[in-house]
Write a protein that holds these residues in place. Structure first.
Motif, PDB file in Angstrom:
ATOM      1  N   LYS A 135       0.834  -1.200   0.000  1.00  0.00           N
ATOM      2  CA  LYS A 135       0.000   0.000   0.000  1.00  0.00           C
ATOM      3  C   LYS A 135       0.870   1.251   0.000  1.00  0.00           C
ATOM      4  CE  LYS A 135      -3.661  -0.410   2.679  1.00  0.00           C
ATOM      5  NZ  LYS A 135      -4.507  -0.654   3.863  1.00  0.00           N
ATOM      6  N   GLU A 136       0.247   2.413  -0.188  1.00  0.00           N
ATOM      7  CA  GLU A 136       0.980   3.682  -0.273  1.00  0.00           C
ATOM      8  C   GLU A 136       1.750   3.992   1.002  1.00  0.00           C
ATOM      9  OE1 GLU A 136      -1.614   6.817  -1.376  1.00  0.00           O
ATOM     10  OE2 GLU A 136      -2.024   6.022  -3.387  1.00  0.00           O
ATOM     11  N   ASP A 137       1.236   3.571   2.140  1.00  0.00           N
ATOM     12  CA  ASP A 137       1.913   3.844   3.409  1.00  0.00           C
ATOM     13  C   ASP A 137       3.021   2.829   3.718  1.00  0.00           C
ATOM     14  OD1 ASP A 137       0.482   1.593   4.019  1.00  0.00           O
ATOM     15  OD2 ASP A 137      -0.726   2.506   5.605  1.00  0.00           O
ATOM     16  N   GLY A 138       3.266   1.929   2.770  1.00  0.00           N
ATOM     17  CA  GLY A 138       4.324   0.934   2.956  1.00  0.00           C
ATOM     18  C   GLY A 138       3.860  -0.373   3.557  1.00  0.00           C
ATOM     19  N   SER A 139       2.650  -0.398   4.086  1.00  0.00           N
ATOM     20  CA  SER A 139       2.123  -1.636   4.653  1.00  0.00           C
ATOM     21  C   SER A 139       1.654  -2.568   3.541  1.00  0.00           C
ATOM     22  CB  SER A 139       0.960  -1.330   5.602  1.00  0.00           C
ATOM     23  OG  SER A 139      -0.111  -0.721   4.890  1.00  0.00           O
ATOM     24  N   LYS A 140       1.400  -3.820   3.916  1.00  0.00           N
ATOM     25  CA  LYS A 140       0.948  -4.793   2.929  1.00  0.00           C
ATOM     26  C   LYS A 140      -0.410  -5.355   3.336  1.00  0.00           C
ATOM     27  CE  LYS A 140       5.541  -6.294   1.391  1.00  0.00           C
ATOM     28  NZ  LYS A 140       6.434  -7.474   1.203  1.00  0.00           N
ATOM     29  N   ALA A 141      -1.205  -5.668   2.336  1.00  0.00           N
ATOM     30  CA  ALA A 141      -2.537  -6.221   2.595  1.00  0.00           C
ATOM     31  C   ALA A 141      -2.905  -7.198   1.487  1.00  0.00           C
ATOM     32  CB  ALA A 141      -3.570  -5.109   2.681  1.00  0.00           C
ATOM     33  N   LEU A 142      -3.600  -8.259   1.871  1.00  0.00           N
ATOM     34  CA  LEU A 142      -4.055  -9.235   0.888  1.00  0.00           C
ATOM     35  C   LEU A 142      -5.235  -8.679   0.099  1.00  0.00           C
ATOM     36  CD1 LEU A 142      -3.967 -12.436   3.106  1.00  0.00           C
ATOM     37  CD2 LEU A 142      -2.585 -12.061   1.063  1.00  0.00           C
ATOM     38  N   ARG A 143      -5.258  -8.940  -1.204  1.00  0.00           N
ATOM     39  CA  ARG A 143      -6.394  -8.553  -2.014  1.00  0.00           C
ATOM     40  C   ARG A 143      -7.584  -9.423  -1.626  1.00  0.00           C
ATOM     41  NH1 ARG A 143      -6.806  -8.882  -8.401  1.00  0.00           N
ATOM     42  NH2 ARG A 143      -4.993 -10.242  -8.115  1.00  0.00           N
ATOM     43  N   ARG A 144      -8.721  -8.844  -1.364  1.00  0.00           N
ATOM     44  CA  ARG A 144      -9.870  -9.592  -0.852  1.00  0.00           C
ATOM     45  C   ARG A 144     -10.415 -10.582  -1.867  1.00  0.00           C
ATOM     46  NH1 ARG A 144     -15.571  -9.078  -0.657  1.00  0.00           N
ATOM     47  NH2 ARG A 144     -16.472  -9.818   1.308  1.00  0.00           N
ATOM     48  N   ASP A 145     -10.608 -10.147  -3.098  1.00  0.00           N
ATOM     49  CA  ASP A 145     -11.177 -11.009  -4.129  1.00  0.00           C
ATOM     50  C   ASP A 145     -10.308 -11.011  -5.376  1.00  0.00           C
ATOM     51  OD1 ASP A 145     -13.376 -11.436  -2.476  1.00  0.00           O
ATOM     52  OD2 ASP A 145     -14.511  -9.778  -3.367  1.00  0.00           O
ATOM     53  N   ILE A 146     -10.149 -12.182  -5.962  1.00  0.00           N
ATOM     54  CA  ILE A 146      -9.440 -12.329  -7.228  1.00  0.00           C
ATOM     55  C   ILE A 146     -10.456 -12.885  -8.226  1.00  0.00           C
ATOM     56  CG2 ILE A 146      -7.596 -13.577  -8.431  1.00  0.00           C
ATOM     57  CD1 ILE A 146      -6.069 -13.560  -5.758  1.00  0.00           C
ATOM     58  N   THR A 147     -10.912 -12.026  -9.135  1.00  0.00           N
ATOM     59  CA  THR A 147     -12.027 -12.401 -10.000  1.00  0.00           C
ATOM     60  C   THR A 147     -11.611 -13.134 -11.267  1.00  0.00           C
ATOM     61  OG1 THR A 147     -11.984 -10.235 -11.098  1.00  0.00           O
ATOM     62  CG2 THR A 147     -13.386 -10.460  -9.152  1.00  0.00           C
ATOM     63  N   VAL A 148     -10.337 -13.083 -11.612  1.00  0.00           N
ATOM     64  CA  VAL A 148      -9.843 -13.766 -12.801  1.00  0.00           C
ATOM     65  C   VAL A 148      -8.773 -14.777 -12.380  1.00  0.00           C
ATOM     66  CG1 VAL A 148      -8.688 -13.512 -15.029  1.00  0.00           C
ATOM     67  CG2 VAL A 148     -10.334 -11.784 -14.275  1.00  0.00           C
ATOM     68  N   PRO A 149      -8.855 -16.020 -12.798  1.00  0.00           N
ATOM     69  CA  PRO A 149      -7.867 -17.037 -12.402  1.00  0.00           C
ATOM     70  C   PRO A 149      -6.432 -16.615 -12.689  1.00  0.00           C
ATOM     71  CG  PRO A 149      -9.710 -18.082 -13.502  1.00  0.00           C
ATOM     72  CD  PRO A 149      -9.913 -16.604 -13.634  1.00  0.00           C
ATOM     73  N   GLN A 150      -5.554 -16.905 -11.735  1.00  0.00           N
ATOM     74  CA  GLN A 150      -4.139 -16.603 -11.911  1.00  0.00           C
ATOM     75  C   GLN A 150      -3.314 -17.742 -11.332  1.00  0.00           C
ATOM     76  OE1 GLN A 150      -3.953 -12.890  -9.655  1.00  0.00           O
ATOM     77  NE2 GLN A 150      -3.229 -13.967  -7.847  1.00  0.00           N
ATOM     78  N   ARG A 151      -2.068 -17.837 -11.772  1.00  0.00           N
ATOM     79  CA  ARG A 151      -1.194 -18.895 -11.294  1.00  0.00           C
ATOM     80  C   ARG A 151      -0.985 -18.796  -9.787  1.00  0.00           C
ATOM     81  NH1 ARG A 151       2.711 -21.432 -14.249  1.00  0.00           N
ATOM     82  NH2 ARG A 151       3.043 -22.564 -12.283  1.00  0.00           N
ATOM     83  N   CYS A 152      -0.890 -19.941  -9.165  1.00  0.00           N
ATOM     84  CA  CYS A 152      -0.526 -20.020  -7.754  1.00  0.00           C
ATOM     85  C   CYS A 152       0.478 -21.153  -7.599  1.00  0.00           C
ATOM     86  CB  CYS A 152      -1.747 -20.224  -6.857  1.00  0.00           C
ATOM     87  SG  CYS A 152      -2.624 -21.780  -7.136  1.00  0.00           S
ATOM     88  N   ALA A 153       1.210 -21.144  -6.502  1.00  0.00           N
ATOM     89  CA  ALA A 153       2.232 -22.169  -6.237  1.00  0.00           C
ATOM     90  C   ALA A 153       3.067 -22.454  -7.482  1.00  0.00           C
ATOM     91  CB  ALA A 153       1.563 -23.446  -5.738  1.00  0.00           C
ATOM     92  N   PRO A 154       3.647 -21.417  -8.103  1.00  0.00           N
ATOM     93  CA  PRO A 154       4.339 -21.597  -9.392  1.00  0.00           C
ATOM     94  C   PRO A 154       5.562 -22.513  -9.346  1.00  0.00           C
ATOM     95  CG  PRO A 154       4.813 -19.438  -8.476  1.00  0.00           C
ATOM     96  CD  PRO A 154       3.720 -20.018  -7.635  1.00  0.00           C
ATOM     97  N   LYS A 155       6.135 -22.735  -8.163  1.00  0.00           N
ATOM     98  CA  LYS A 155       7.324 -23.574  -8.067  1.00  0.00           C
ATOM     99  C   LYS A 155       6.993 -25.056  -7.908  1.00  0.00           C
ATOM    100  CE  LYS A 155      10.156 -19.886  -6.050  1.00  0.00           C
ATOM    101  NZ  LYS A 155      10.997 -19.481  -4.887  1.00  0.00           N
TER     102      LYS A 155
END
Length: 398
Positions: A135-155
Motif C-alpha cells: 500500500k501507499e503507506d508501505g504496509s501490505k494487505a491481501l487482495r480480498r477477491d481475485i475475479t480472474v484465475p491466476q497462477r498459484c504455487a508456481p514452483k
C-alpha cells in the motif's frame, strides 16, 4: 410434467438447492429429483465439482465451465452478476487444458495437464496464494477477491488440488503435500499466503479436504489426518485438533482406494466396496441409520454393505455413494431436495436416487438405463455424471 429427452447420451445431473443458480438450470429453483443440465449436453464432460453455493464442470478438451454464486469472483470471470444460473466458460483458462479442480468456501483452485495450478475467488485469508499488495503507506494487505484465475504455487508441479473453507491444499508429482491460506476456523491461526509443505507425509497418492480438516492417503495404504477435529472428523478417537498429520485409527489391514471429506465428516472406501465413516453425524450424513451420532473413529457403514461402492462424495450435511453398477444412494439432510428422493426427507438410511430421465435422442435403443459415473456433493446441492447404457452393454459388463 415429463422430462424432455436429453440431446446426448452423456449428461450432468443436478438436484437440490438452486437459490444461487448452482444447478445450472437457467433459474433459481430447487429440484428434488435429478434433472439434466441442458446447457452442457453438447459437451463431453469428464468431471464435475459441487461447492457450497456454486458448481463447475471440466470438459475432455480441458475447458472449464462455472455457474452459481459469484459475489466473490468464485466463477472466475468479472463479477457483473451476483449469481449465474447458466454454465459459462472461464475464458481466462481457455488456452490451457484443465484436468482437475476444487471449490472451497468461496474460492476455486484448478490444475492443468502440465501440473500448473490456478486460483481465484475469495482471498482474504491468502487462500488463492497471492502475495500481499504493497500500500501507499508501505504496509501490505491481501487482495480480498481475485475475479480472474491466476497462477498459484508456481514452483510446484501439481498432481491434485483440494480446497477447504479458507485454505488450499495440493499434492505434488513427488507425493508431497503443500498448503496455504487459513487452515483453521478464522481467527485461530494466522493465515499463510505462500505454500508451506506439510511435514511428515511422503509418497502421498490422494488428498481430501473438508471445511477445516485434511486427509492424506499414502501409497502404502495408511490414512493420515490433521486440522480441526471438533466432531471427531480426524478419526483419531478424540476431538482435539492436530496441527500435524496423525494416523487415522481402526483402518489397519484394510486396502483403501478412495477418501472423501465433507464439511465436518469423513469417509474412506476399501477395494471391496465397503464404506467407513466418521466425524459429525447430525442429520444422518454418516449413513448409520440415525440422525445425530458423531463418530470419533471410523466405523463401517453397514447399511451400504453388499452394494459394491466405488465412490463416496461428502457435502456440507449429506453424502452420496456410487455403486459399480451405476446406481446412487444418498443420505443426510434432506431440505431443498439435496438427497434427490423427490421429497424433502432427512434420513440416515441410504436411499437410491432414481434417474427418471427418458432415453437420449441420440440413442437407437430404448431398452437401457442411465448409468451414473461420478457424484459430487455440495453445500445444499448434488451433481452427477451419467451415461445412457443399453441392455446389451449392461449384460456384457455384468
Amino acid at each position: 410434467m415429463a422430462a424432455s429427452q436429453p440431446a446426448s447420451n452423456s449428461v450432468i445431473l443436478a438436484w437440490g438447492s438452486g437459490e444461487d443458480g448452482q444447478l445450472g438450470m437457467g433459474n433459481w429453483e430447487d429440484k428434488d429429483l435429478a434433472c439434466s443440465v441442458k446447457a452442457l449436453e453438447s459437451r463431453h464432460i469428464t468431471a464435475v465439482v459441487a461447492g457450497s453455493r456454486n458448481s463447475l464442470a471440466i470438459c475432455d478438451d480441458g475447458k472449464l465451465f462455472t455457474w452459481g454464486w459469484n459475489q466473490r469472483g468464485t466463477l472466475g470471470h468479472p463479477p457483473e452478476t451476483k449469481t449465474e444460473s447458466v454454465p459459462s466458460l472461464v475464458k481466462a483458462l481457455d488456452d490451457v487444458n484443465i484436468v482437475q479442480a476444487a471449490i472451497g468456501g468461496w474460492h476455486c483452485i484448478a490444475v492443468d495437464d502440465q501440473g500448473r495450478a490456478y486460483a481465484w475467488g475469495g482471498n482474504e485469508y491468502g487462500q488463492c496464494g497471492e502475495e500481499p499488495e504493497k500500500k501507499e503507506d508501505g504496509s501490505k494487505a491481501l487482495r480480498r477477491d481475485i475475479t480472474v484465475p491466476q497462477r498459484c504455487a508456481p514452483k510446484l508441479s501439481v498432481l491434485q488440488v483440494a480446497a477447504g473453507g479458507t485454505h488450499s491444499v495440493v499434492l505434488t508429482q513427488e507425493g508431497h503435500v503443500w498448503t496455504w491460506g487459513q487452515p483453521w476456523p478464522p481467527g485461530d491461526i494466522k493465515q499463510i499466503y505462500m505454500p508451506v509443505r506439510v511435514q511428515g507425509l511422503e509418497r502421498v497418492r490422494l488428498i481430501a479436504v473438508g471445511a477445516f480438516h485434511n486427509l492424506a492417503l499414502l501409497e502404502d495404504g495408511m490414512l493420515w489426518a490433521w486440522g480441526n477435529n471438533e466432531y471427531g472428523q480426524l478419526g483419531i478417537g478424540d476431538t482435539q485438533p492436530r496441527s500435524q498429520p496423525v494416523p487415522v485409527q481402526d483402518l489397519a489391514g484394510l486396502s483403501l482406494v478412495d477418501i472423501a471429506a465433507g464439511g465436518w465428516h469423513s469417509t474412506a472406501l476399501t477395494n471391496n466396496g465397503e464404506v467407513y465413516g466418521w466425524g459429525r453425524g447430525e442429520h444422518g450424513r454418516l449413513g448409520f441409520g440415525d440422525d445425530k451420532s458423531s463418530k470419533m473413529v471410523p466405523q463401517k457403514v453397514q447399511l451400504l454393505a453388499g452394494e459394491d461402492i466405488i465412490q463416496v462424495s461428502c457435502g456440507g450435511t449429506h453424502s452420496v455413494a456410487l455403486t459399480r453398477d451405476g446406481r446412487m444412494f444418498s443420505f443426510g439432510r434432506g431440505d431443498h431436495g439435496r438427497l434427490g428422493f423427490g421429497r424433502k426427507v432427512t434420513t440416515g438410511h441410504p436411499m437410491e436416487v432414481i434417474i427418471n430421465l427418458p432415453p437420449p435422442k441420440s440413442s437407437n435403443a430404448s431398452n437401457g438405463r442411465w448409468f451414473a459415473k461420478l457424484v459430487a456433493c455440495g453445500g445444499r446441492h448434488t451433481l452427477a455424471l451419467a451415461t445412457w447404457t443399453s441392455e446389451v452393454e449392461l449384460t456384457v459388463s455384468g
